[in-house]
Design a protein around this motif. Structure first.
Motif, PDB file in Angstrom:
ATOM      1  N   ALA A   1     -47.664  -1.924 -43.081  1.00 46.40           N
ATOM      2  CA  ALA A   1     -48.583  -0.797 -43.225  1.00 46.40           C
ATOM      3  C   ALA A   1     -47.947   0.495 -42.713  1.00 46.40           C
ATOM      4  CB  ALA A   1     -49.884  -1.086 -42.482  1.00 46.40           C
ATOM      5  N   GLY A   2     -47.286   0.419 -41.562  1.00 46.62           N
ATOM      6  CA  GLY A   2     -46.610   1.602 -41.049  1.00 46.62           C
ATOM      7  C   GLY A   2     -45.496   2.076 -41.958  1.00 46.62           C
ATOM      8  N   ALA A   3     -44.782   1.136 -42.560  1.00 44.78           N
ATOM      9  CA  ALA A   3     -43.685   1.494 -43.461  1.00 44.78           C
ATOM     10  C   ALA A   3     -44.190   2.227 -44.695  1.00 44.78           C
ATOM     11  CB  ALA A   3     -42.924   0.242 -43.865  1.00 44.78           C
ATOM     12  N   LEU A   4     -45.311   1.775 -45.247  1.00 42.03           N
ATOM     13  CA  LEU A   4     -45.878   2.433 -46.426  1.00 42.03           C
ATOM     14  C   LEU A   4     -46.293   3.872 -46.110  1.00 42.03           C
ATOM     15  CD1 LEU A   4     -47.986  -0.524 -47.827  1.00 42.03           C
ATOM     16  CD2 LEU A   4     -46.107   0.605 -49.025  1.00 42.03           C
ATOM     17  N   VAL A   5     -46.820   4.097 -44.924  1.00 43.08           N
ATOM     18  CA  VAL A   5     -47.199   5.459 -44.522  1.00 43.08           C
ATOM     19  C   VAL A   5     -45.958   6.349 -44.433  1.00 43.08           C
ATOM     20  CG1 VAL A   5     -48.176   6.850 -42.656  1.00 43.08           C
ATOM     21  CG2 VAL A   5     -49.301   4.724 -43.350  1.00 43.08           C
ATOM     22  N   LEU A   6     -44.858   5.804 -43.923  1.00 44.76           N
ATOM     23  CA  LEU A   6     -43.620   6.581 -43.852  1.00 44.76           C
ATOM     24  C   LEU A   6     -43.109   6.962 -45.242  1.00 44.76           C
ATOM     25  CD1 LEU A   6     -41.383   5.000 -41.049  1.00 44.76           C
ATOM     26  CD2 LEU A   6     -42.372   7.295 -41.119  1.00 44.76           C
ATOM     27  N   VAL A   7     -43.173   6.005 -46.175  1.00 47.49           N
ATOM     28  CA  VAL A   7     -42.752   6.303 -47.545  1.00 47.49           C
ATOM     29  C   VAL A   7     -43.593   7.428 -48.134  1.00 47.49           C
ATOM     30  CG1 VAL A   7     -42.639   5.391 -49.892  1.00 47.49           C
ATOM     31  CG2 VAL A   7     -41.816   4.013 -47.993  1.00 47.49           C
ATOM     32  N   ALA A   8     -44.899   7.365 -47.928  1.00 49.82           N
ATOM     33  CA  ALA A   8     -45.793   8.398 -48.458  1.00 49.82           C
ATOM     34  C   ALA A   8     -45.479   9.760 -47.834  1.00 49.82           C
ATOM     35  CB  ALA A   8     -47.242   8.009 -48.194  1.00 49.82           C
ATOM     36  N   ALA A   9     -45.252   9.784 -46.516  1.00 49.57           N
ATOM     37  CA  ALA A   9     -44.963  11.051 -45.845  1.00 49.57           C
ATOM     38  C   ALA A   9     -43.639  11.642 -46.328  1.00 49.57           C
ATOM     39  CB  ALA A   9     -44.916  10.824 -44.330  1.00 49.57           C
ATOM     40  N   GLY A  10     -42.624  10.804 -46.470  1.00 47.21           N
ATOM     41  CA  GLY A  10     -41.330  11.305 -46.907  1.00 47.21           C
ATOM     42  C   GLY A  10     -41.344  11.817 -48.327  1.00 47.21           C
ATOM     43  N   SER A  11     -41.963  11.057 -49.226  1.00 45.91           N
ATOM     44  CA  SER A  11     -41.993  11.477 -50.625  1.00 45.91           C
ATOM     45  C   SER A  11     -42.865  12.713 -50.817  1.00 45.91           C
ATOM     46  CB  SER A  11     -42.501  10.323 -51.496  1.00 45.91           C
ATOM     47  OG  SER A  11     -42.452  10.670 -52.860  1.00 45.91           O
ATOM     48  N   GLY A  12     -44.033  12.737 -50.168  1.00 47.22           N
ATOM     49  CA  GLY A  12     -44.914  13.892 -50.314  1.00 47.22           C
ATOM     50  C   GLY A  12     -44.327  15.162 -49.738  1.00 47.22           C
ATOM     51  N   SER A  13     -43.527  15.053 -48.677  1.00 39.97           N
ATOM     52  CA  SER A  13     -42.950  16.243 -48.037  1.00 39.97           C
ATOM     53  C   SER A  13     -41.889  16.926 -48.889  1.00 39.97           C
ATOM     54  CB  SER A  13     -42.337  15.854 -46.682  1.00 39.97           C
ATOM     55  OG  SER A  13     -43.327  15.341 -45.812  1.00 39.97           O
ATOM     56  N   THR A  14     -41.330  16.238 -49.863  1.00 37.06           N
ATOM     57  CA  THR A  14     -40.259  16.841 -50.666  1.00 37.06           C
ATOM     58  C   THR A  14     -40.743  18.058 -51.456  1.00 37.06           C
ATOM     59  OG1 THR A  14     -40.712  15.329 -52.519  1.00 37.06           O
ATOM     60  CG2 THR A  14     -39.035  14.654 -50.917  1.00 37.06           C
ATOM     61  N   VAL A  15     -42.050  18.137 -51.726  1.00 32.34           N
ATOM     62  CA  VAL A  15     -42.538  19.253 -52.547  1.00 32.34           C
ATOM     63  C   VAL A  15     -42.403  20.585 -51.823  1.00 32.34           C
ATOM     64  CG1 VAL A  15     -44.135  17.735 -53.776  1.00 32.34           C
ATOM     65  CG2 VAL A  15     -44.930  18.989 -51.764  1.00 32.34           C
ATOM     66  N   PHE A  16     -42.179  20.561 -50.503  1.00 29.83           N
ATOM     67  CA  PHE A  16     -42.065  21.799 -49.733  1.00 29.83           C
ATOM     68  C   PHE A  16     -40.627  22.181 -49.439  1.00 29.83           C
ATOM     69  CE2 PHE A  16     -46.051  19.679 -48.346  1.00 29.83           C
ATOM     70  CZ  PHE A  16     -46.950  20.608 -48.838  1.00 29.83           C
ATOM     71  N   MET A  17     -39.650  21.379 -49.860  1.00 29.97           N
ATOM     72  CA  MET A  17     -38.267  21.633 -49.457  1.00 29.97           C
ATOM     73  C   MET A  17     -37.660  22.781 -50.259  1.00 29.97           C
ATOM     74  SD  MET A  17     -36.309  18.348 -51.090  1.00 29.97           S
ATOM     75  CE  MET A  17     -36.255  18.077 -52.866  1.00 29.97           C
ATOM     76  N   THR A  18     -36.755  23.480 -49.596  1.00 31.16           N
ATOM     77  CA  THR A  18     -36.024  24.587 -50.227  1.00 31.16           C
ATOM     78  C   THR A  18     -34.520  24.497 -49.968  1.00 31.16           C
ATOM     79  OG1 THR A  18     -36.400  25.961 -48.254  1.00 31.16           O
ATOM     80  CG2 THR A  18     -38.001  26.164 -50.063  1.00 31.16           C
ATOM     81  N   GLN A  19     -34.094  23.623 -49.046  1.00 34.99           N
ATOM     82  CA  GLN A  19     -32.690  23.500 -48.704  1.00 34.99           C
ATOM     83  C   GLN A  19     -32.270  22.032 -48.783  1.00 34.99           C
ATOM     84  OE1 GLN A  19     -31.513  25.693 -45.126  1.00 34.99           O
ATOM     85  NE2 GLN A  19     -33.446  26.831 -45.202  1.00 34.99           N
ATOM     86  N   SER A  20     -30.969  21.826 -48.952  1.00 36.54           N
ATOM     87  CA  SER A  20     -30.479  20.470 -49.184  1.00 36.54           C
ATOM     88  C   SER A  20     -30.668  19.557 -47.974  1.00 36.54           C
ATOM     89  CB  SER A  20     -28.997  20.505 -49.583  1.00 36.54           C
ATOM     90  OG  SER A  20     -28.214  21.100 -48.553  1.00 36.54           O
ATOM     91  N   TRP A  21     -30.629  20.103 -46.737  1.00 40.50           N
ATOM     92  CA  TRP A  21     -30.810  19.249 -45.562  1.00 40.50           C
ATOM     93  C   TRP A  21     -32.212  18.659 -45.526  1.00 40.50           C
ATOM     94  CZ3 TRP A  21     -34.588  19.948 -41.959  1.00 40.50           C
ATOM     95  CH2 TRP A  21     -35.174  21.211 -41.848  1.00 40.50           C
ATOM     96  N   GLN A  22     -33.175  19.390 -46.106  1.00 39.90           N
ATOM     97  CA  GLN A  22     -34.543  18.872 -46.159  1.00 39.90           C
ATOM     98  C   GLN A  22     -34.641  17.695 -47.126  1.00 39.90           C
ATOM     99  OE1 GLN A  22     -36.333  22.573 -47.274  1.00 39.90           O
ATOM    100  NE2 GLN A  22     -36.691  23.224 -45.154  1.00 39.90           N
ATOM    101  N   LEU A  23     -33.831  17.717 -48.173  1.00 44.69           N
ATOM    102  CA  LEU A  23     -33.767  16.570 -49.076  1.00 44.69           C
ATOM    103  C   LEU A  23     -33.242  15.347 -48.335  1.00 44.69           C
ATOM    104  CD1 LEU A  23     -33.884  15.513 -52.075  1.00 44.69           C
ATOM    105  CD2 LEU A  23     -31.473  16.147 -52.218  1.00 44.69           C
ATOM    106  N   VAL A  24     -32.222  15.567 -47.500  1.00 43.09           N
ATOM    107  CA  VAL A  24     -31.668  14.464 -46.720  1.00 43.09           C
ATOM    108  C   VAL A  24     -32.700  13.919 -45.732  1.00 43.09           C
ATOM    109  CG1 VAL A  24     -29.871  13.824 -45.065  1.00 43.09           C
ATOM    110  CG2 VAL A  24     -29.320  15.332 -46.980  1.00 43.09           C
ATOM    111  N   ALA A  25     -33.475  14.827 -45.115  1.00 44.35           N
ATOM    112  CA  ALA A  25     -34.458  14.405 -44.114  1.00 44.35           C
ATOM    113  C   ALA A  25     -35.612  13.633 -44.736  1.00 44.35           C
ATOM    114  CB  ALA A  25     -34.979  15.623 -43.359  1.00 44.35           C
ATOM    115  N   THR A  26     -36.033  14.013 -45.953  1.00 46.00           N
ATOM    116  CA  THR A  26     -37.193  13.363 -46.567  1.00 46.00           C
ATOM    117  C   THR A  26     -36.782  12.154 -47.404  1.00 46.00           C
ATOM    118  OG1 THR A  26     -37.049  14.999 -48.374  1.00 46.00           O
ATOM    119  CG2 THR A  26     -38.601  15.438 -46.581  1.00 46.00           C
ATOM    120  N   TRP A  27     -36.029  12.396 -48.461  1.00 40.22           N
ATOM    121  CA  TRP A  27     -35.542  11.294 -49.297  1.00 40.22           C
ATOM    122  C   TRP A  27     -34.694  10.326 -48.484  1.00 40.22           C
ATOM    123  CZ3 TRP A  27     -33.329  12.483 -54.796  1.00 40.22           C
ATOM    124  CH2 TRP A  27     -34.397  12.760 -55.660  1.00 40.22           C
TER     125      TRP A  27
END
Length: 433
Positions: free
Chosen positions: A96-122
């Motif tokens: 259950a905790g792992a699924l929440v992490l996947v959702a948070a990481g994937s959903g956060s990508t819509v706000f990224m503007t720099q490549s390091w943010q892609l590394v942090a989320t994806w």
């Protein structure tokens, strides 16, 4: 339901063969299958969104491949620790905790503007989340809940990743083409969250928790009986310290590293981009990758059935050898349209895609006994290390040479080495297996 006796040192559970209802093991397997599909939704995203991200932000294929590499690396390295945490905290909490992490990481990508943010989320968030639900989950569930048909169920659960690819890849490609890459990212986040209630309601840790034995277990068997929680992260490291002394571990890990290079890292990440380089529309290439998923379901389930009947070393010898030959031929098959020869590759490669998992899981259980799920977690970590190397390496080859051809040839040659490594593994005698 018959209760567990509390006045005896040994837990007594009813004989499930006399029960008229479906054995709970099948419900647990079904929820695990759905969970792995939810995690696999993200696996469909990187290959389809590589070109849209390149066009919008100007990031190179190597830069995007680095984010994918971190995801693949964590997907494997977290696996043995997740298996140990499942022993300590329980399957339900970890998943259950792992699924929440996947959702948070994937959903956060819509706000990224720099490549390091892609590394942090994806890379970071989704890598940790999916790694906690990787093949170690399959090994844990089948090891606790099944004795009969264990190889077959392993094949079915392994195929969940291909099923998720089949479901989401065409959808993600269509949404990215019509609405941009952000909507698919939100879809993946929503899918991961939708699976959480199923996990909390129906996923159980041990058969003895619901008053039954593992499916197919003998009355005197202790398989599936709850034991005192042990270890945690330290247990994963302790098991690693033990298994690295065994030649069989290095042979399995080396072969599985090549498996990761030649599937998730290379084909799964770069096939769409490579086909697009030869003039094929991206949606058509994504459809072909999804078809690999269709045939992978059949191939992996059949491989599980074979694993219950055939020496797993012979299966791995055949799988790796044939995969290597197909990758050596692939560069000559790319064209703007889908030729019959490409259809043959898609069918053949799909049947072979992750057929290696059931025999590898069985060999880990034979070689390492009760430590098998954690040992497989470390073997799977090598799979993802190989995948990470290929994801970045193939992108760099493409940036330097303008073509992926060298990457296909290298992967094909390494598959031949993996076939040899698998064949020379020594299985324990039946009395000690």
């Amino acid at each position: 339901m018959t209760e567990l006796r509390t006045d005896s040192r040994e837990p007594v559970v009813p004989d499930e063969t006399s029960a008229r209802r479906l054995h709970p093991a099948w419900l647990v397997a079904a929820v695990t299958f759905a969970t792995l599909i939810g995690a696999a939704a993200f696996r469909s995203v990187p290959s389809v969104l590589m070109n849209p991200l390149h066009e919008e932000f100007g990031w190179s294929h190597g830069t995007i491949g680095t984010a994918v590499s971190l995801n693949l690396l964590l997907f494997g390295l977290i696996s043995p620790f997740a298996a140990a945490l499942m022993e300590r905290l329980g399957i339900r909490r970890v998943v259950a905790g792992a699924l929440v992490l996947v959702a948070a990481g994937s959903g956060s990508t819509v706000f990224m503007t720099q490549s390091w943010q892609l590394v942090a989320t994806w890379g970071l968030l989704v890598g940790v989340g999916t790694g906690s639900m990787s093949m170690a989950l399959v090994a844990t569930v089948t090891g606790r809940w099944f004795v009969r048909h264990r190889g077959l169920v392993t094949g079915v659960l392994t195929a969940a990743g291909a099923t998720g690819q089949l479901i989401f890849l065409p959808l993600v490609a269509a949404l990215a083409h019509d609405h941009g890459w952000r909507l698919p990212s939100l879809l993946v986040a929503g899918t991961a969250l939708a699976v959480v209630p199923l996990v909390l309601l129906w996923l159980r840790d041990f058969p003895s928790d619901v008053g039954v034995r593992a499916y197919g277990a003998e009355p005197t068997s202790t398989v599936g009986v709850r034991t005192a929680p042990i270890g945690g992260a330290l247990r994963a490291l302790t098991v690693l310290g033990q298994i690295v002394r065994r030649p069989g571990f290095w042979l399995l890990a080396g072969g599985f590293a090549v498996c990761g290079m030649s599937t998730n890292g290379l084909v799964g990440t770069h096939f769409v981009s490579a086909a697009h380089d030869h003039g094929m529309p991206q949606t058509m290439a994504a459809g072909l990758l999804a078809l690999i998923g269709i045939f992978d379901v059949a191939g992996t389930i059949f491989s599980g059935w074979l694993t219950d009947r055939v020496d797993p070393r012979y299966l791995l010898l055949g799988y790796y050898s044939l995969r290597g030959l197909s990758l050596l031929i692939l560069p000559s098959l790319f064209a703007p349209d889908t030729e019959p020869s490409m259809w043959v590759f898609i069918i053949f490669y799909g049947l072979d895609w992750i057929a290696t998992v059931p025999p590898t899981v069985l060999l880990c259980r034979e070689l390492f006994g009760d430590d098998g799920p954690i040992a497989f977690g470390w073997v799977f970590a090598s799979h993802q290390v190989g995948a990470a190397i290929a994801a970045t390496g193939a992108g760099v080859i493409r940036d330097l040479q303008g073509s992926y051809d060298l990457a296909w040839y290298l992967a094909g040659g390494l598959c031949g080495l993996a076939a040899l490594m698998s064949f020379v593994i020594r299985r324990p005698e039946p009395a000690t297996a």
